[in-house]
Design a protein around this motif. Structure first.
Motif, PDB file in Angstrom:
ATOM      1  N   LEU A  62       0.733  -1.367  -0.143  1.00 19.72           N
ATOM      2  CA  LEU A  62       0.014  -0.182  -0.150  1.00 19.72           C
ATOM      3  C   LEU A  62       0.950   1.230  -0.113  1.00 19.72           C
ATOM      4  CD1 LEU A  62      -2.953  -0.999   2.426  1.00 19.72           C
ATOM      5  CD2 LEU A  62      -3.172  -0.351   0.083  1.00 19.72           C
ATOM      6  N   ILE A  63       1.948   1.285   0.767  1.00 17.55           N
ATOM      7  CA  ILE A  63       2.789   2.536   0.554  1.00 17.55           C
ATOM      8  C   ILE A  63       3.418   2.568  -0.821  1.00 17.55           C
ATOM      9  CG2 ILE A  63       5.232   3.388   1.366  1.00 17.55           C
ATOM     10  CD1 ILE A  63       4.568   2.228   4.146  1.00 17.55           C
ATOM     11  N   GLY A  64       3.480   1.493  -1.179  1.00 19.37           N
ATOM     12  CA  GLY A  64       3.926   1.935  -2.897  1.00 19.37           C
ATOM     13  C   GLY A  64       3.001   2.476  -3.647  1.00 19.37           C
ATOM     14  N   ILE A  65       1.756   1.716  -3.665  1.00 15.82           N
ATOM     15  CA  ILE A  65       0.896   1.916  -4.433  1.00 15.82           C
ATOM     16  C   ILE A  65       0.294   3.551  -4.050  1.00 15.82           C
ATOM     17  CG2 ILE A  65      -1.744   1.829  -5.067  1.00 15.82           C
ATOM     18  CD1 ILE A  65       0.314  -0.316  -6.081  1.00 15.82           C
ATOM     19  N   GLY A  66       0.453   3.941  -2.607  1.00 13.57           N
ATOM     20  CA  GLY A  66       0.068   5.042  -2.109  1.00 13.57           C
ATOM     21  C   GLY A  66       0.878   6.207  -2.806  1.00 13.57           C
ATOM     22  N   ALA A  67       1.984   5.964  -2.808  1.00  9.19           N
ATOM     23  CA  ALA A  67       2.904   7.140  -3.192  1.00  9.19           C
ATOM     24  C   ALA A  67       2.652   7.464  -4.594  1.00  9.19           C
ATOM     25  CB  ALA A  67       4.572   6.371  -3.144  1.00  9.19           C
ATOM     26  N   VAL A 266      17.021  -2.983  -9.408  1.00 13.71           N
ATOM     27  CA  VAL A 266      16.401  -2.530  -7.909  1.00 13.71           C
ATOM     28  C   VAL A 266      15.596  -3.321  -7.404  1.00 13.71           C
ATOM     29  CG1 VAL A 266      14.702  -0.524  -7.425  1.00 13.71           C
ATOM     30  CG2 VAL A 266      16.671   0.044  -8.650  1.00 13.71           C
ATOM     31  N   PHE A 267      14.735  -3.965  -8.158  1.00 14.22           N
ATOM     32  CA  PHE A 267      13.700  -5.013  -7.568  1.00 14.22           C
ATOM     33  C   PHE A 267      14.300  -6.322  -6.883  1.00 14.22           C
ATOM     34  CE2 PHE A 267      11.138  -8.856  -7.442  1.00 14.22           C
ATOM     35  CZ  PHE A 267       9.873  -8.382  -7.225  1.00 14.22           C
ATOM     36  N   VAL A 268      15.610  -6.641  -7.512  1.00 17.25           N
ATOM     37  CA  VAL A 268      16.238  -7.699  -6.747  1.00 17.25           C
ATOM     38  C   VAL A 268      16.981  -7.318  -5.574  1.00 17.25           C
ATOM     39  CG1 VAL A 268      18.357  -9.487  -7.017  1.00 17.25           C
ATOM     40  CG2 VAL A 268      16.538  -9.019  -8.827  1.00 17.25           C
ATOM     41  N   VAL A 269      17.711  -6.302  -5.487  1.00 17.39           N
ATOM     42  CA  VAL A 269      18.311  -5.786  -4.386  1.00 17.39           C
ATOM     43  C   VAL A 269      17.802  -5.371  -3.172  1.00 17.39           C
ATOM     44  CG1 VAL A 269      18.815  -3.462  -4.849  1.00 17.39           C
ATOM     45  CG2 VAL A 269      20.683  -4.777  -3.627  1.00 17.39           C
ATOM     46  N   TYR A 270      16.639  -4.841  -3.431  1.00 14.81           N
ATOM     47  CA  TYR A 270      15.782  -4.355  -2.432  1.00 14.81           C
ATOM     48  C   TYR A 270      14.809  -5.396  -1.872  1.00 14.81           C
ATOM     49  CZ  TYR A 270      17.098   0.563  -2.541  1.00 14.81           C
ATOM     50  OH  TYR A 270      17.832   1.817  -2.286  1.00 14.81           O
ATOM     51  N   SER A 271      14.754  -6.495  -2.705  1.00 16.47           N
ATOM     52  CA  SER A 271      13.886  -7.519  -1.858  1.00 16.47           C
ATOM     53  C   SER A 271      14.616  -8.263  -0.718  1.00 16.47           C
ATOM     54  CB  SER A 271      13.920  -8.751  -2.883  1.00 16.47           C
ATOM     55  OG  SER A 271      15.047  -9.412  -3.033  1.00 16.47           O
ATOM     56  N   THR A 392       8.725   0.392  -7.402  1.00 18.38           N
ATOM     57  CA  THR A 392       9.283  -1.106  -7.742  1.00 18.38           C
ATOM     58  C   THR A 392      10.000  -1.270  -6.351  1.00 18.38           C
ATOM     59  OG1 THR A 392       9.692  -0.637  -9.918  1.00 18.38           O
ATOM     60  CG2 THR A 392      11.153  -2.059  -8.980  1.00 18.38           C
ATOM     61  N   ILE A 393      10.684  -0.490  -5.567  1.00 21.63           N
ATOM     62  CA  ILE A 393      11.071  -0.855  -4.461  1.00 21.63           C
ATOM     63  C   ILE A 393      10.169  -1.300  -3.285  1.00 21.63           C
ATOM     64  CG2 ILE A 393      12.266   0.242  -2.349  1.00 21.63           C
ATOM     65  CD1 ILE A 393      13.947   2.027  -4.155  1.00 21.63           C
ATOM     66  N   GLY A 400      10.212  -9.574  -0.364  1.00 28.76           N
ATOM     67  CA  GLY A 400      11.289  -9.886   0.517  1.00 28.76           C
ATOM     68  C   GLY A 400      11.063 -10.383   1.801  1.00 28.76           C
ATOM     69  N   ILE A 401      10.080  -9.591   2.525  1.00 24.53           N
ATOM     70  CA  ILE A 401       9.670  -9.863   3.699  1.00 24.53           C
ATOM     71  C   ILE A 401       9.005 -11.263   3.756  1.00 24.53           C
ATOM     72  CG2 ILE A 401       8.268  -9.307   5.768  1.00 24.53           C
ATOM     73  CD1 ILE A 401       8.861  -6.299   5.176  1.00 24.53           C
TER      74      ILE A 401
END
Length: 465
Positions: A62-67, A266-271, A392-393, A400-401
């Motif tokens: 939701l934080i990603g969508i909300g941003a 970005v997707f891989v490392v931030y996971s 994406t982050i 990742g969690i």
């Protein structure tokens, strides 16, 4: 100067920075604090690590969508109105979570509603800074956002740990009500500006939520049926951006090879970022018997180092190129995961050192990786490019969690050869797998840069011919 459309007064944009930045830090403190509280919530409600991770993963989506939603709405609604709305929504969610604390469904509902408000602060501060400041001054105020993010991790860990130990995790919901105090300051220092009109790609956001939700739920139970909505969402999103001009992001973005390749990195490392931070309190509490207040103190050196690195990112950029900084940062992240993987159950100070490397690595990486990604993006599209980058982050983090939580439940023994107990080897295995993912991100980055550099050389040769 900025003019307040209601009073006609000229207001200095810098006057709004303290209150917007304070809400930025406060909102992320709340969200990150609840992630650290996961062991207490699980113990209180009789939940597994896998189940309790939902209160961290779903709000993360939701934080990603909300941003993106708040960024789009800021074109047609003043930032002052959006901030007041966000404060009220996060307060309502907190009251619901506190009132329904005996049910995980109630806690999760409260967290989700709360997050709909929390999502505004970071995005609206960045929009304010980019809109009202320029040149070096803009870099300075945007640099504050990196330091603020790391500071929020520190305060969330320490505050959440102490409240869970000495007051009770449910009290953290009530702490959120402090945000209501900021409303008079928002009204005083954030002007009611003129706004235009913008279209919000509701269908595109729904598809992104479907993709992220499907992937997260798959990671919860590795139930292949959850990949069906994710796959359908990807196909529908590809169709949507190819035929609708007002889509969340257009297909032209994906013809930009540099931007697309960096999004994959970005997707891989931030996971792995919050995957490690989520299981960290479980490791220290489960293996060393520490209370959460003590666990939070173990995180202080790492978060403090990350705040310092974030605040000094401008000076660091004068000495390290983006390529060197990203390489150094990813090596630090990989080492921060690999070293404790083989030392779980030994000296607990290893984890404090690990977190210094881990937090500093991510703080060092953010700005150069972002600038690399958007280097070839037209300025007119820079805002949405940054928005999708951050989205994406925020999609990678909850996945990742969920992935890390599921790996804990699998009780793997990949590091048993290091003389670890079964429980220690279970956590060591998770850290080792996360380290491999970090190394994969480094290899993807280096491979992508080689491809891009060769392409730049060919283009330069063609230009000279």
């Amino acid at each position: 100067m900025t003019v307040d459309q209601k009073t006609g007064r000229e207001l200095n944009p810098k006057a709004a920075v303290p209150v917007l930045l304070a809400l930025f830090v406060f909102s992320l403190v709340m969200d990150n604090g609840f992630k650290l509280l996961s062991p207490s919530i699980a113990s209180s409600l009789g939940l597994s690590e896998n189940t309790v991770s939902l209160q961290a993963t779903l709000p993360g989506i939701l934080i990603g969508i909300g941003a993106v939603v708040y960024a789009a709405l800021s074109d047609s609604i003043s930032i002052r109105k959006l901030m007041i709305f966000a404060v009220i929504i996060m307060s309502i969610g907190s009251m619901i979570g506190f009132a329904l604390q005996g049910s995980f469904g109630g806690v999760l509902t409260g967290r989700i509603i709360q997050t709909c408000g929390l999502a505004a602060a970071e995005t609206l501060y960045v929009i304010w800074a980019t809109k009202h400041f320029h040149g070096d001054e803009q870099k300075k105020y945007l640099g504050y956002s990196t330091a603020a993010f790391q500071l929020s991790l520190l305060l969330g860990a320490v505050g959440g740990g102490f409240i869970a130990t000495y007051v009770g995790w449910t009290a953290f919901f009530l702490v959120n009500l402090v945000a209501l105090v900021t409303i008079p300051f928002i009204l005083k220092y954030v002007p009611a500006e003129d706004t235009g009109h913008s279209d919000l790609d509701v269908f595109g956001l729904f598809l992104v939520a479907t993709i992220a939700g499907g992937l997260v739920m798959f990671m919860q139970d590795f139930n292949w049926w959850f990949l069906l909505p994710a796959a359908a969402g990807i196909a529908a999103f590809a169709w949507h951006i190819s035929v609708h001009r007002n889509a969340l992001i257009t297909k032209e973005f994906f013809t930009n090879k540099r931007y697309t390749l960096m999004l994959v990195v970005v997707f891989v490392v931030y996971s792995v970022q919050l995957g490690y931070q989520f299981i960290f309190p479980f490791i220290i509490k489960g293996l060393y018997g520490w209370q959460l207040s003590d666990v939070s103190l173990l995180l202080v050196p790492g978060y403090t180092a990350a705040v310092i690195v974030g605040a000094l990112s401008g000076r660091i950029a004068q000495r390290l190129s983006s390529k060197k900084a990203i390489n150094v940062a990813m090596v630090m992240i990989g080492l921060a995961l690999a070293i404790p993987a083989f030392l779980v159950g030994g000296w607990v100070g290893t984890f404090a050192i690990s977190m210094v490397l881990f937090g500093s690595g991510f703080a060092l990486m953010y700005a150069p990786l972002l600038s690399t990604a958007i280097r070839d993006v037209p300025k007119a599209k820079g805002g949405i490019a940054i928005g999708f980058y951050n989205l994406t982050i925020n999609m990678a983090v909850p996945i990742g969690i969920a992935f890390a939580a599921k790996l804990v439940n699998l009780e793997l023994g990949l590091t048993r050869f290091a003389g670890q107990s079964a429980k220690a080897a279970s956590y060591g295995s998770v850290l080792l797998i996360l380290a491999v993912i970090a190394v994969l991100a480094l290899l993807l980055y280096r491979g992508s840069i080689r491809v891009l550099e060769r392409e730049d050389m060919r283009n330069a040769e063609m230009a000279t011919d």
